[in-house]
Design a protein around this motif. Structure first.
Motif, PDB file in Angstrom:
ATOM      1  N   PHE A 299      -7.391   5.097  -8.428  1.00 42.17           N
ATOM      2  CA  PHE A 299      -7.482   3.833  -9.147  1.00 42.17           C
ATOM      3  C   PHE A 299      -6.092   3.326  -9.523  1.00 42.17           C
ATOM      4  N   TYR A 300      -5.221   4.225  -9.940  1.00 46.68           N
ATOM      5  CA  TYR A 300      -3.854   3.828 -10.284  1.00 46.68           C
ATOM      6  C   TYR A 300      -3.133   3.274  -9.053  1.00 46.68           C
ATOM      7  N   ARG A 301      -3.272   3.945  -7.914  1.00 45.44           N
ATOM      8  CA  ARG A 301      -2.644   3.439  -6.679  1.00 45.44           C
ATOM      9  C   ARG A 301      -3.208   2.066  -6.320  1.00 45.44           C
TER      10      ARG A 301
ATOM     11  N   LYS B 264      -1.568  -0.481  -8.528  1.00 48.45           N
ATOM     12  CA  LYS B 264      -0.207  -0.750  -8.052  1.00 48.45           C
ATOM     13  C   LYS B 264      -0.248  -1.650  -6.816  1.00 48.45           C
ATOM     14  N   ALA B 265      -1.196  -1.405  -5.922  1.00 49.08           N
ATOM     15  CA  ALA B 265      -1.308  -2.206  -4.703  1.00 49.08           C
ATOM     16  C   ALA B 265      -1.655  -3.651  -5.036  1.00 49.08           C
ATOM     17  N   VAL B 266      -2.560  -3.837  -5.977  1.00 46.77           N
ATOM     18  CA  VAL B 266      -2.945  -5.191  -6.375  1.00 46.77           C
ATOM     19  C   VAL B 266      -1.753  -5.907  -7.012  1.00 46.77           C
ATOM     20  N   ALA B 267      -1.080  -5.231  -7.921  1.00 42.83           N
ATOM     21  CA  ALA B 267       0.069  -5.846  -8.586  1.00 42.83           C
ATOM     22  C   ALA B 267       1.173  -6.180  -7.587  1.00 42.83           C
ATOM     23  N   ALA B 268       1.438  -5.276  -6.669  1.00 37.08           N
ATOM     24  CA  ALA B 268       2.463  -5.516  -5.662  1.00 37.08           C
ATOM     25  C   ALA B 268       2.032  -6.629  -4.713  1.00 37.08           C
TER      26      ALA B 268
ATOM     27  N   GLU C 171       2.842  -8.593   1.539  1.00 38.97           N
ATOM     28  CA  GLU C 171       2.980  -7.406   2.377  1.00 38.97           C
ATOM     29  C   GLU C 171       4.138  -6.587   1.846  1.00 38.97           C
ATOM     30  N   ASN C 172       3.852  -5.384   1.385  1.00 37.81           N
ATOM     31  CA  ASN C 172       4.863  -4.526   0.788  1.00 37.81           C
ATOM     32  C   ASN C 172       4.452  -3.077   0.960  1.00 37.81           C
ATOM     33  N   GLU C 173       5.272  -2.147   0.464  1.00 36.91           N
ATOM     34  CA  GLU C 173       5.003  -0.723   0.671  1.00 36.91           C
ATOM     35  C   GLU C 173       3.720  -0.244   0.000  1.00 36.91           C
ATOM     36  N   PHE C 174       3.324  -0.850  -1.117  1.00 35.95           N
ATOM     37  CA  PHE C 174       2.114  -0.430  -1.809  1.00 35.95           C
ATOM     38  C   PHE C 174       0.876  -1.124  -1.256  1.00 35.95           C
ATOM     39  N   SER C 175       1.069  -2.260  -0.611  1.00 40.62           N
ATOM     40  CA  SER C 175      -0.075  -3.067  -0.209  1.00 40.62           C
ATOM     41  C   SER C 175       0.124  -3.720   1.159  1.00 40.62           C
TER      42      SER C 175
ATOM     43  N   ALA D 207      -7.117  -0.808   1.759  1.00 40.47           N
ATOM     44  CA  ALA D 207      -7.239   0.649   1.881  1.00 40.47           C
ATOM     45  C   ALA D 207      -7.243   1.304   0.510  1.00 40.47           C
ATOM     46  N   ALA D 208      -6.390   0.837  -0.382  1.00 42.84           N
ATOM     47  CA  ALA D 208      -6.339   1.392  -1.737  1.00 42.84           C
ATOM     48  C   ALA D 208      -7.644   1.120  -2.477  1.00 42.84           C
ATOM     49  N   ALA D 209      -8.212  -0.064  -2.281  1.00 39.33           N
ATOM     50  CA  ALA D 209      -9.485  -0.399  -2.922  1.00 39.33           C
ATOM     51  C   ALA D 209     -10.596   0.512  -2.418  1.00 39.33           C
ATOM     52  N   ASN D 210     -10.656   0.721  -1.118  1.00 35.17           N
ATOM     53  CA  ASN D 210     -11.682   1.598  -0.537  1.00 35.17           C
ATOM     54  C   ASN D 210     -11.533   3.030  -1.047  1.00 35.17           C
ATOM     55  N   GLU D 211     -10.303   3.526  -1.059  1.00 36.27           N
ATOM     56  CA  GLU D 211     -10.045   4.890  -1.534  1.00 36.27           C
ATOM     57  C   GLU D 211     -10.472   5.035  -2.997  1.00 36.27           C
ATOM     58  N   ALA D 212     -10.087   4.067  -3.825  1.00 37.13           N
ATOM     59  CA  ALA D 212     -10.425   4.128  -5.249  1.00 37.13           C
ATOM     60  C   ALA D 212     -11.937   4.076  -5.462  1.00 37.13           C
ATOM     61  N   PHE D 213     -12.605   3.169  -4.771  1.00 34.68           N
ATOM     62  CA  PHE D 213     -14.056   3.040  -4.922  1.00 34.68           C
ATOM     63  C   PHE D 213     -14.760   4.349  -4.584  1.00 34.68           C
ATOM     64  N   HIS D 214     -14.432   4.931  -3.442  1.00 30.83           N
ATOM     65  CA  HIS D 214     -15.119   6.151  -3.004  1.00 30.83           C
ATOM     66  C   HIS D 214     -14.797   7.331  -3.915  1.00 30.83           C
TER      67      HIS D 214
END
Length: 76
Positions: free
Chosen positions: A12-14, A17-21, A27-31, A37-44
């Motif tokens: 969720f923290y990642r 960070k991805a949303v904020a970035a 397009e950046n290193e976090f997102s 991908a970060a949203a899917n990982e956090a949800f699951h």
């Protein structure tokens, strides 16, 4: 905190960070994919840990416990 819940908190923290970035620079290193991908990982991870069954504010309190300053950085 169970290992599954810690995994969910970290994911969720990642995601945060991805949303904020992504808002600052699409397009950046976090997102690189807009945070999908970060949203899917956090949800699951949250689903697997049972985070969606926690009361209002309980999960956020866990995130703040692992990442002090989370609320200041990302708002309430």
């Amino acid at each position: 905190m169970t290992p599954e819940m810690l995994k969910a908190v970290r994911a969720f923290y990642r995601f945060s960070k991805a949303v904020a970035a992504g808002l600052a620079q699409p397009e950046n290193e976090f997102s690189p994919d807009g945070g999908q991908a970060a949203a899917n990982e956090a949800f699951h991870a949250m689903k697997e840990a049972g985070a969606f069954q926690l009361g209002e504010g309980e999960f956020t309190a866990l995130v703040e416990q692992v990442y002090p300053g989370y609320l200041e950085e990302f708002g309430k």
